[in-house]
Design a protein around this motif. Sequence first.
Motif, PDB file in Angstrom:
ATOM      1  N   PHE A 391     -17.678   1.567  21.795  1.00 41.36           N
ATOM      2  CA  PHE A 391     -17.740   1.338  20.355  1.00 41.36           C
ATOM      3  C   PHE A 391     -16.353   1.595  19.798  1.00 41.36           C
ATOM      4  N   THR A 392     -15.911   0.707  18.917  1.00 38.57           N
ATOM      5  CA  THR A 392     -14.513   0.758  18.468  1.00 38.57           C
ATOM      6  C   THR A 392     -14.231   1.881  17.490  1.00 38.57           C
ATOM      7  N   GLY A 393     -15.278   2.503  16.942  1.00 40.95           N
ATOM      8  CA  GLY A 393     -15.068   3.554  15.960  1.00 40.95           C
ATOM      9  C   GLY A 393     -15.057   2.986  14.546  1.00 40.95           C
ATOM     10  N   ASN A 394     -14.698   3.847  13.573  1.00 41.23           N
ATOM     11  CA  ASN A 394     -14.666   3.425  12.168  1.00 41.23           C
ATOM     12  C   ASN A 394     -15.994   2.814  11.733  1.00 41.23           C
ATOM     13  N   CYS A 395     -17.104   3.521  12.021  1.00 39.31           N
ATOM     14  CA  CYS A 395     -18.424   3.004  11.679  1.00 39.31           C
ATOM     15  C   CYS A 395     -18.701   3.088  10.186  1.00 39.31           C
ATOM     16  N   ASP A 396     -17.951   3.928   9.469  1.00 34.94           N
ATOM     17  CA  ASP A 396     -18.132   4.142   8.031  1.00 34.94           C
ATOM     18  C   ASP A 396     -19.529   4.662   7.705  1.00 34.94           C
ATOM     19  N   ASN A 397     -20.201   5.242   8.711  1.00 33.37           N
ATOM     20  CA  ASN A 397     -21.531   5.807   8.449  1.00 33.37           C
ATOM     21  C   ASN A 397     -21.725   7.115   9.204  1.00 33.37           C
ATOM     22  N   CYS A 398     -20.639   7.902   9.282  1.00 35.52           N
ATOM     23  CA  CYS A 398     -20.721   9.266   9.820  1.00 35.52           C
ATOM     24  C   CYS A 398     -19.697  10.116   9.093  1.00 35.52           C
ATOM     25  N   ASP A 399     -19.829  11.425   9.205  1.00 38.25           N
ATOM     26  CA  ASP A 399     -18.934  12.311   8.455  1.00 38.25           C
ATOM     27  C   ASP A 399     -17.480  12.163   8.877  1.00 38.25           C
ATOM     28  N   ASN A 400     -17.236  11.970  10.174  1.00 39.35           N
ATOM     29  CA  ASN A 400     -15.852  11.886  10.628  1.00 39.35           C
ATOM     30  C   ASN A 400     -15.163  10.602  10.182  1.00 39.35           C
ATOM     31  N   ARG A 402     -16.193   8.887   7.313  1.00 39.33           N
ATOM     32  CA  ARG A 402     -16.126   8.939   5.847  1.00 39.33           C
ATOM     33  C   ARG A 402     -15.084   9.951   5.364  1.00 39.33           C
ATOM     34  N   HIS A 403     -14.927  11.033   6.124  1.00 41.77           N
ATOM     35  CA  HIS A 403     -13.990  12.097   5.727  1.00 41.77           C
ATOM     36  C   HIS A 403     -13.087  12.436   6.918  1.00 41.77           C
ATOM     37  N   PRO A 404     -12.201  11.510   7.290  1.00 41.71           N
ATOM     38  CA  PRO A 404     -11.393  11.710   8.511  1.00 41.71           C
ATOM     39  C   PRO A 404     -10.450  12.898   8.403  1.00 41.71           C
ATOM     40  N   LYS A 405     -10.270  13.563   9.537  1.00 45.05           N
ATOM     41  CA  LYS A 405      -9.330  14.674   9.628  1.00 45.05           C
ATOM     42  C   LYS A 405      -7.925  14.106   9.877  1.00 45.05           C
ATOM     43  N   PRO A 406      -6.885  14.869   9.585  1.00 44.56           N
ATOM     44  CA  PRO A 406      -5.522  14.359   9.786  1.00 44.56           C
ATOM     45  C   PRO A 406      -5.265  13.992  11.247  1.00 44.56           C
ATOM     46  N   VAL A 407      -4.528  12.900  11.443  1.00 47.25           N
ATOM     47  CA  VAL A 407      -4.255  12.378  12.790  1.00 47.25           C
ATOM     48  C   VAL A 407      -2.802  12.630  13.149  1.00 47.25           C
ATOM     49  N   GLU A 408      -2.571  13.078  14.382  1.00 48.09           N
ATOM     50  CA  GLU A 408      -1.208  13.326  14.852  1.00 48.09           C
ATOM     51  C   GLU A 408      -0.993  12.643  16.204  1.00 48.09           C
ATOM     52  N   ASP A 409       0.265  12.348  16.489  1.00 46.56           N
ATOM     53  CA  ASP A 409       0.648  11.757  17.777  1.00 46.56           C
ATOM     54  C   ASP A 409       0.795  12.885  18.802  1.00 46.56           C
ATOM     55  N   TRP A 410      -0.091  12.874  19.799  1.00 47.60           N
ATOM     56  CA  TRP A 410      -0.059  13.887  20.853  1.00 47.60           C
ATOM     57  C   TRP A 410       0.179  13.220  22.213  1.00 47.60           C
ATOM     58  N   THR A 411       0.994  12.182  22.223  1.00 50.43           N
ATOM     59  CA  THR A 411       1.220  11.444  23.468  1.00 50.43           C
ATOM     60  C   THR A 411       1.849  12.331  24.542  1.00 50.43           C
ATOM     61  N   ILE A 412       2.848  13.123  24.160  1.00 52.46           N
ATOM     62  CA  ILE A 412       3.532  13.971  25.145  1.00 52.46           C
ATOM     63  C   ILE A 412       2.553  14.995  25.724  1.00 52.46           C
TER      64      ILE A 412
END
Length: 708
Positions: A391-400, A402-412
């Motif tokens: 599932f690709t995500g961004n369902c717009d029908n769950c708490d995460n 609707r209210h996303p937490k801050p996203v950071e680049d953790w590639t390293i």
Amino acid sequence: MSQFQSLEEALKHFFGYDTFRLAQEKIVEEALQNRDLLIIMPTGGGKSLCFQLPALLKPGVMIVVSPLISLMQDQVDALIDNGIGATFLNSTLSWDEVRSRENAILNGKIKLLYVAPERLLGEKFGPFLEMLRSQIGISAFAIDEAHCVSEWGHDFRPEYRQIKQLRQRYPDIPVLALTATATKRVQQDIVQQLMLKQPSIHIASFNRPNLYYDVQPKQSHSYNQLLKLIKYHQGSGIVYCLSRRNVDDIAFRLQNDGISALPYHAGMSDEDRRINQTRFIRDDVEVMVATVAFGMGINKLDVRFVIHYDLPRNLESYYQESGRSGRDGDPAHCTLFYSPGDIHKIKYLIDQKPDPKEQQIAWQQLNQVIDYAEGAECRRTIQLRYFGERFTGNCDNCDNCRHPKPVEDWTIEAQKFLSCVARCGERFGMMHVIEVLRGSRKKKIEQYGHHLLSTYGIGKDKTIEAWKMLGRSLLHQGLVDETSDGYRILKLNKLSWEILRKQRSVNIAITETPAAKALVDINTSSAEMEILFEKLRRLRKQIADANSVPPYVVFADSSLRLMAQIKPQTILEFSQISGVGAHKLSQYGEQFVSEIRAFCQEQQLPVPLPNQSNMFTLQLHQQGLSIEEIIQTRKLSPSTVISHFSELLEMKQPVELNRLVAPERQKVIIKAMETVGADLLKPIREYLTEEYNYDEIRLVRAWWRREN
């Protein structure tokens, strides 16, 4: 099917629907071709029609294997209401009713016969089955709730394993296996256990787009949190709890707060459960408060919310239980109250399982639930990945979402983590990898030579919780795999190598890990308190029953909660508890202290050393003084000195019991304890008669507990 021009016409005739849903038509066509089928279709997806319509269009009777009486009755009632010949045979029927129904079947009036697996394979039912096949014919065996056949399923039932005897006895009769949920492993198990022959497998999407999923931190006043949520949602709802006590307590409190609610759990009588279930289904009440004993096959389409008051034991159960909402396709709400303290309760239940393999599976399933609850990704992505669906995500029908937490680049960091997985040979789980990254000095790290790896210690700059957050995110995004055999072994996949080759970046949602860690510590302690509180309540009940008084007469709940919080492990400490007076200290002190001390030993909590007063008594004992002489020397009451010796004995201090109680009297007392139990003093004394006093019984019991 000659009387109908098309399958749609038959569908309209029998069930009133104009069109099939999704894959239903294809499944019905293949069932009419006498093929073995495995049908996985989510709750509310219309899987019952997939075997009911073929049963009506084929000659003979279809045998439907169903695990629950209530499930049989609901489906048969619905079929009869549609004018369809259906019946069930189960333990609720009298002998005359069984004979009457069997005659109706053999007279061709029935097209679907529902039975439990135990009856189907019973000796008495075999001859009737043979008669049915020869006179009327058996069109197929439909195995409903087929996940019950698999030990990897969320509701394994050993009797389902025996259904393979049908295939051995009737190899030419097709088998249709149906379930709402099954991981790939469970699917394979179903095919193998039911001996399906080249089955056509139909898997509908597990996505229920009308359900809103959210996880809420469980507050200290969790009942008020629950009440507020129920009032907000209104309509029919289910509240799932882990324990029967919670079910009864919450149902009672909701009733007092004006919510029409009823309890449902395995501790109730069959009749009471049936009445409560019927009242809920018929909308006589709004809310059912239940353990997981409630739910399978409940035919109520308009449940508007499901709240998990406690942590579920596995993701499959959570999907099933939350999925009992919104079966009519209208919006519904699924909330999980999450307290890391609940983890301790489930771990305690897992430890009670006698089979180590079952324990291992349960541990992995619990960890997957924790990952879901603590995950910052789309809830659907996490759920559907569990069932092998992308599932690709961004369902717009769950708490995460609707209210996303801050996203950071953790590639390293991801490259460090995956490199460590690779260098550990893809043979270890997440915590081992994290310990290597953080430079742990644990013996097992050195035993495997992992302290020599180039990745050893390169992750000291991140906390354990931060690395776990990354590991969970990599799993949820499908950027690393994990084995599902009960051992959570990390395996690199194609996307993992893309990250390592710097062909893919990694972004993760960030949670407040230090606060999360503090919450775990606080609530783990809270969970210990709850478990100990329950043990003390049981002890209080035993004492109250033995003395024919209400439990609150022994100690109030407030006193028990203080005991569970402070955990006094000596008589002196116990005497400081609010509500413990001199009389109650003398009457009940030792029993409660022993219970608390035993709990602390089970939980590997610190056990106190003898206090100074006890040690002074021990010194006088070692100098050869008798109990009477110690009482006179120390000017203490006899009960206090006896308590000293009891504690010293339980703490394995060098007390010579033979000097305190004659050996022949010890033997008689031990025999009495083995006969009536050692929990309460009064039954032991009554068994021994008045020749034996409480002091010597108390001393021998302390020694006996230490040795046992």
